[in-house]
Design an enzyme around this catalytic site. Sequence first.
Site, PDB file in Angstrom:
ATOM      1  N   TYR A  78       0.835  -1.201   0.000  1.00  0.00           N
ATOM      2  CA  TYR A  78       0.000   0.000   0.000  1.00  0.00           C
ATOM      3  C   TYR A  78       0.871   1.252   0.000  1.00  0.00           C
ATOM      4  CZ  TYR A  78      -3.808   3.188   0.752  1.00  0.00           C
ATOM      5  OH  TYR A  78      -4.703   4.201   0.578  1.00  0.00           O
ATOM      6  N   PHE A 130      -6.839  21.734 -24.606  1.00  0.00           N
ATOM      7  CA  PHE A 130      -7.172  20.321 -24.709  1.00  0.00           C
ATOM      8  C   PHE A 130      -8.409  20.107 -23.842  1.00  0.00           C
ATOM      9  CE2 PHE A 130      -7.253  15.818 -23.797  1.00  0.00           C
ATOM     10  CZ  PHE A 130      -7.348  15.369 -25.106  1.00  0.00           C
ATOM     11  N   THR A 131      -9.285  19.217 -24.276  1.00  0.00           N
ATOM     12  CA  THR A 131     -10.604  19.073 -23.640  1.00  0.00           C
ATOM     13  C   THR A 131     -10.536  18.902 -22.118  1.00  0.00           C
ATOM     14  OG1 THR A 131     -10.486  16.738 -24.235  1.00  0.00           O
ATOM     15  CG2 THR A 131     -11.736  18.162 -25.704  1.00  0.00           C
ATOM     16  N   ASP A 221       2.262  20.317 -20.558  1.00  0.00           N
ATOM     17  CA  ASP A 221       1.557  19.059 -20.769  1.00  0.00           C
ATOM     18  C   ASP A 221       2.527  18.182 -21.551  1.00  0.00           C
ATOM     19  OD1 ASP A 221       0.102  16.901 -21.635  1.00  0.00           O
ATOM     20  OD2 ASP A 221      -1.739  18.032 -21.961  1.00  0.00           O
ATOM     21  N   LYS A 264       0.328   7.652 -23.344  1.00  0.00           N
ATOM     22  CA  LYS A 264       0.831   7.947 -24.690  1.00  0.00           C
ATOM     23  C   LYS A 264       2.330   7.617 -24.759  1.00  0.00           C
ATOM     24  CE  LYS A 264      -3.110  10.475 -24.440  1.00  0.00           C
ATOM     25  NZ  LYS A 264      -3.971  10.487 -23.252  1.00  0.00           N
ATOM     26  N   ARG A 388     -12.904  15.647 -33.910  1.00  0.00           N
ATOM     27  CA  ARG A 388     -12.193  16.709 -33.185  1.00  0.00           C
ATOM     28  C   ARG A 388     -12.611  18.033 -33.816  1.00  0.00           C
ATOM     29  NH1 ARG A 388      -9.886  15.081 -28.314  1.00  0.00           N
ATOM     30  NH2 ARG A 388     -12.120  14.923 -28.244  1.00  0.00           N
ATOM     31  N   PHE A 455     -18.527  15.223 -26.136  1.00  0.00           N
ATOM     32  CA  PHE A 455     -18.166  14.349 -27.254  1.00  0.00           C
ATOM     33  C   PHE A 455     -18.124  12.869 -26.877  1.00  0.00           C
ATOM     34  CE2 PHE A 455     -14.019  13.903 -25.422  1.00  0.00           C
ATOM     35  CZ  PHE A 455     -13.825  15.107 -24.773  1.00  0.00           C
TER      36      PHE A 455
HETATM   37  C1  P71 Z   1      -6.556  11.304 -26.673  1.00  0.00           C
HETATM   38  C2  P71 Z   1      -6.634  11.461 -25.203  1.00  0.00           C
HETATM   39  C3  P71 Z   1      -7.689  10.743 -24.437  1.00  0.00           C
HETATM   40  C4  P71 Z   1      -8.923  11.513 -24.630  1.00  0.00           C
HETATM   41  C5  P71 Z   1      -9.212  12.555 -23.767  1.00  0.00           C
HETATM   42  C6  P71 Z   1     -10.304  13.364 -24.028  1.00  0.00           C
HETATM   43  C7  P71 Z   1     -11.069  13.137 -25.153  1.00  0.00           C
HETATM   44  C8  P71 Z   1     -10.792  12.074 -25.984  1.00  0.00           C
HETATM   45  C9  P71 Z   1      -9.722  11.279 -25.717  1.00  0.00           C
HETATM   46  C10 P71 Z   1      -5.655  12.719 -23.441  1.00  0.00           C
HETATM   47  C11 P71 Z   1      -4.843  13.805 -23.075  1.00  0.00           C
HETATM   48  C12 P71 Z   1      -4.052  14.517 -24.048  1.00  0.00           C
HETATM   49  C13 P71 Z   1      -3.330  15.628 -23.669  1.00  0.00           C
HETATM   50  C14 P71 Z   1      -2.514  16.379 -24.645  1.00  0.00           C
HETATM   51  C15 P71 Z   1      -4.093  15.378 -21.437  1.00  0.00           C
HETATM   52  C16 P71 Z   1      -4.841  14.280 -21.751  1.00  0.00           C
HETATM   53  C17 P71 Z   1      -5.634  13.606 -20.682  1.00  0.00           C
HETATM   54  N1  P71 Z   1      -5.802  12.357 -24.692  1.00  0.00           N
HETATM   55  N2  P71 Z   1      -3.357  16.034 -22.380  1.00  0.00           N
HETATM   56  O1  P71 Z   1      -5.840  12.090 -27.304  1.00  0.00           O
HETATM   57  O2  P71 Z   1      -4.001  14.131 -25.323  1.00  0.00           O
HETATM   58  O3  P71 Z   1      -5.019  12.432 -20.313  1.00  0.00           O
HETATM   59  O4  P71 Z   1      -6.665  10.693 -20.965  1.00  0.00           O
HETATM   60  O5  P71 Z   1      -4.762  10.178 -19.436  1.00  0.00           O
HETATM   61  O6  P71 Z   1      -6.643  11.553 -18.639  1.00  0.00           O
HETATM   62  O7  P71 Z   1      -7.199  10.394 -27.200  1.00  0.00           O
HETATM   63  P1  P71 Z   1      -5.831  11.153 -19.806  1.00  0.00           P
END
Ligand code: P71
Length: 463
Positions: A78, A130-131, A221, A264, A388, A455
Site C-alpha cells: 500500500y 485540450f478538452t 503538458d 501515450k 475533433r 463528445f
Molecule cells: C486522446 C486522449 C484521451 C482523450 C481525452 C479526451 C477526449 C478524448 C480522448 C488525453 C490527453 C491529451 C493531452 C494532450 C491530457 C490528456 C488527458 N488524450 N493532455 O488524445 O491528449 O489524459 O486521458 O490520461 O486523462 O485520445 P488522460
Amino acid sequence: MPYPKPSRRSWAEPFKIKVVEPLKTTTHEHRVKAIKEAGYNTFLLRSGDVYIDLLTDSGTNAMSDYQWAGMMLGDEAYAGSKNFYHLESSMQKYYGYKYLVPTHQGRGAEHIISQILIKPGDYIPGNMYFTTTREHQELAGGTFVDVIIDEAHDSESNHPFKGNVDLQKLEDLIKKVGPKKIPYASVAATVNMAGGQPISIGNIKAVRKMTEKHGIKIILDATRAVENAYFIKTREKGYEKKSIEAILKELCSFTDGCTMSGKKDLLVNIGGFLAVNDKDVFDEARNMVVVFEGLHTYGGLAGRDLEAMARGMEEMVEETYIRSRIGQVEYLGQKLIDWEIPIVRPIGGHAVFLDAKKIYSHIQQDQFPAQTLAAEIYLDSGVRTMERGIVSAGRDSKTGENRHPKLELVRVTIPRRVYTQAHMDVTAESILEVYENRKKVKGMRMIYEPKHLRFFQAKFART
Ligand code: P71
C-alpha cells in the site's frame, strides 16, 4: 536493368511480434446497425464491432516483453512500493523535475494542479485547449485563453512548429488582466487539437523569458513530449545531433512542472503523473492526491503499472523507436496527401487529421461534418476514428453557446507498436473510398448532449 536503388533508407519497426491479437471483420449490414445504436458516435461503439481501432493512441499501446516482465515485479505494498521509487528516479532522469505525484491518468494530474494553482477569476493562457485540461481549469474557476500562433488554426499552413505560443498574444493578455491573475501558462508539447503539432525550443525559451519576470509559472503538458522532441531534432537548427533524451530534458527545463498522461509516450495502458519543482506545490499536491486518487506513492495505480511506466521511459527515448513511430504516421499521411485528400499539414506526431470542413464543404458546421465523416469511415470499413471539431469544442462556459472552432477535424490516431504498414494501407483506402463518395453524404443533428465533455457520450441522428 539494375534493380532500382532506393532513394532513401527506410525505417523499420525496431521490434518483432511475439504475441498477436486477432482482429475481427464485420459486414456492412452489421456496421449500419452498430453505428446507429451508438448514436453515430464512435466513442459509443463496442470495440468488438471495430476492425482497426484508430480512435486514440491513449492507453492502446503494445508493451514490450521488458515491460511485461516488469509487471511481474510489481510490489503491491500500500505504501512505499519499490516501483514508485523506480518511477520517481526515472522521471527525474528523463524529465528532470524534482518531485513526483503519480495519478491514475493525465486528467488526475490536471485536476490536482488546477485546484492548487488556479483561483476563481484567473486566466490561463495556453497553446490551444485540450478538452480535459481546459475542463479542469474551468472547474477551478479559471478561464482558458488561446495564445497559440494563428498558423495552428489553419490546416494548410506548413509552419514547422504550429504548436508555438504567439508571444504577442501572451504579452497582450498579461497587460490586459495583469500577471497576478495568471497563475501559469499551460503549454503543451505536442499540441493534440492542432493536429499533433510541436513547439520549438526557441519558442518555449522565449515564453519562459516573458513569464518569469512576472512570476508566472509554466506547466507543461508532457503527454507527447517525446514526439515533440523528435520534431525538434528533425526541424530545429542546432538540434540535429542531440539525442531525444537530451532534447526532452532541455524542453522540460524551461518549465516548472508537468502533467502527464502516461498512456501515450510511456507506452503503457494506464497511468500518469504530476511532476513539479516547487516544494510547497508538491506538498499540497501530495496531500490532495490522497483524497482523489490514492496514497502519494501509488496515485490510484497498481505497483506493476508504475513499473511499466518506468520501463516505458527507457524505451520511449530510443531513436529507432521514435523514428518508426513517427514514420508510420507519416506513411499514412503521405498516402492521403498523394491522393489529394485534405489533411492537416504538416503531418502530426500521433495522428493524421482529416479536414472534414473541406471534405464535406456542403455540410454546415452545426450539422457536424467531422462527426459525420468519422461515422462514414466506420461504415465503410470498420475503421474507428474520432471527431475533433465542434462537438469536442463544447459550449462556452460563460455564454452557453456552441463554440465554433476553425478546425473541424477527424483524427486518425495510431497506437504505438500495434498496427502494421498493411493496416495503414487498408485505412488509407477506406478513407479514399469515403472521400470519393463525399457529395452523397448529409450532416447530422444532436439528439442527446451531456453536460461535461459532451463528445464522449453525445448521440446523433441523420438529418
Ligand atoms: C486522446 C486522449 C484521451 C482523450 C481525452 C479526451 C477526449 C478524448 C480522448 C488525453 C490527453 C491529451 C493531452 C494532450 C491530457 C490528456 C488527458 N488524450 N493532455 O488524445 O491528449 O489524459 O486521458 O490520461 O486523462 O485520445 P488522460
